[in-house]
Write a protein that holds these residues in place. Structure first.
Motif, mmCIF file in Angstrom:
data_model
loop_
_atom_site.group_PDB
_atom_site.id
_atom_site.type_symbol
_atom_site.label_atom_id
_atom_site.label_comp_id
_atom_site.label_asym_id
_atom_site.label_seq_id
_atom_site.Cartn_x
_atom_site.Cartn_y
_atom_site.Cartn_z
ATOM 1 N N VAL A 1 -5.181 3.698 3.331
ATOM 2 C CA VAL A 1 -5.998 4.982 4.119
ATOM 3 C C VAL A 1 -6.183 4.433 5.731
ATOM 4 N N THR B 1 0.728 -1.401 0.090
ATOM 5 C CA THR B 1 -0.053 -0.208 0.177
ATOM 6 C C THR B 1 0.754 1.085 0.011
ATOM 7 N N TYR C 1 -5.625 1.019 -0.573
ATOM 8 C CA TYR C 1 -5.001 2.224 -0.726
ATOM 9 C C TYR C 1 -4.072 2.743 0.441
ATOM 10 N N LEU D 1 1.740 3.747 -1.848
ATOM 11 C CA LEU D 1 1.653 4.635 -3.083
ATOM 12 C C LEU D 1 2.677 5.377 -3.331
ATOM 13 N N LEU E 1 -3.967 12.026 0.720
ATOM 14 C CA LEU E 1 -5.344 11.685 0.319
ATOM 15 C C LEU E 1 -5.415 11.977 -1.348
ATOM 16 N N THR F 1 -3.295 11.678 -3.573
ATOM 17 C CA THR F 1 -2.892 10.576 -4.275
ATOM 18 C C THR F 1 -3.610 9.165 -4.180
ATOM 19 N N VAL F 2 -4.235 9.197 -3.021
ATOM 20 C CA VAL F 2 -5.426 8.062 -2.840
ATOM 21 C C VAL F 2 -6.225 8.137 -3.938
ATOM 22 N N LEU G 1 -10.706 1.031 0.993
ATOM 23 C CA LEU G 1 -9.794 2.165 1.193
ATOM 24 C C LEU G 1 -8.620 1.959 2.065
ATOM 25 N N TYR H 1 -5.221 7.206 -7.617
ATOM 26 C CA TYR H 1 -5.285 5.847 -7.655
ATOM 27 C C TYR H 1 -6.721 5.345 -7.864
#
Length: 315
Positions: free
Chosen positions: A181, A62, A179, A64, A212, A214-215, A175, A218
């Motif tokens: 989060v 994760t 990702y 990223l 976030l 970047t999240v 999430l 993606y």
């Protein structure tokens, strides 16, 4: 004996470096050039983000890669003919506020000031989104304004027998696991419109919290079938064994400071709406003033009639 110990220490050093940098894959970055044989949560791989510019990115499940680096890599690969993206037709319209070739800091964050080939420059937030009008190179961007709130709207196919609460939990899990989060950043997952799920994410200042923007970047790529992951390239959102098809995604960014656009940025349609609203408000004010004047006049006439009646009675 001393020579043997030196060789052992050298071998251990090489082994440690290999375990940190020699990865056989980079799950969160499909463009990373991994050539090692060791998989590790803290391994790194090189990525060519521009001509003669290579950075090393983390390759944990994760971890990223920063949005700025990913956008820059995509633009580089498009220029070099390495991208599989189809070229637009002759009647295509350029989205100047979409993907562009950004300037990044060494850490992967956006530089506050961005420019294009025509020497137009503008200021961006930490999400890389333009927050000022485009001007010449003299524009000053004193700070990189922080985006603290990201709202994501997911438009999906009808759920059938799937409950909304089960879908919300599936999105929350996605999430966190896909990702990275942290739960503290997930403020709300709700549905205020049919077949649309709204996700409110707040940027957390802890070191374990991913960016976030970047999240969202993606996730947008996943929904649009152009995933940035090297493996598991589909969003694969499901409740139990029942898949949920996400058709569209809309992303909104809220900064710590308001944007600095002028009326020049507004399209003709938006300006027309504003004019209609202003005219409507002015018309309402005029009607209100005229109505009040008529009311006051009637009250005045009423008082005059009362005085005349009193005079007639006393006479």
């Amino acid at each position: 004996m001393r020579t043997v110990l030196s060789l052992i220490l050298f071998s251990l050093t090489v082994a440690v470096i290999s375990s940190q940098q020699g990865c056989s894959r980079c799950s969160p970055n499909k463009w990373a050039l991994c050539d090692g044989s060791v998989d590790s949560s803290d391994c790194t791989c090189p990525v060519t983000v521009s001509e003669n510019y290579t950075v090393h990115v983390k390759c944990g499940e994760t971890a990223l890669t920063a949005k700025c680096f990913m956008m820059k890599t995509e633009m580089y690969r498009t220029r070099a003919g390495l991208s599989t993206r189809r070229k637009p037709g002759e009647h295509a319209i350029i989205d100047n506020d979409g993907i562009y070739d950004p300037m990044c800091e060494a850490s992967g964050i956006f530089k506050a000031k961005q420019c294009n080939n025509s020497q137009e420059c503008w200021c961006v937030n930490t999400a890389g989104v333009r927050r000022t009008d485009k001007k010449d190179q003299s524009i000053t961007c004193g700070e990189l304004v922080r985006t603290w709130w990201v709202r994501i709207d997911l438009k999906h196919e009808p759920l059938g027998n799937i409950s909304q609460s089960a879908l919300f939990e599936a999105i929350r899990t996605k999430l966190i696991k896909r990702y990275g989060v942290i739960p503290a950043s997930i403020d709300k997952i709700m549905s205020e419109e049919e077949n649309v799920v709204t996700i409110d994410l707040y940027q957390n200042n802890t070191s374990s919290s991913p960016d976030l923007a970047t999240v969202a970047y993606y996730m947008e790529k996943d929904v649009k079938n152009s995933s940035l992951f090297a493996y598991d390239k589909n969003l694969n959102l499901a409740v139990g064994t029942t898949p949920v098809l996400v058709k569209e995604i809309f992303i909104y960014f809220v900064d710590e400071k308001p944007p600095e656009f002028t009326m020049k940025r507004l399209t003709g349609g938006i300006i027309a709406v504003i004019v209609v609203v202003v005219v409507g408000v002015l018309a309402a004010i005029v009607v209100l003033i005229v109505t009040r004047k008529k009311s006051q006049k009637k009250r005045g006439e009423g008082k005059e009639m009362d005085e005349m009646q009193k005079q007639q009675l006393t006479a």
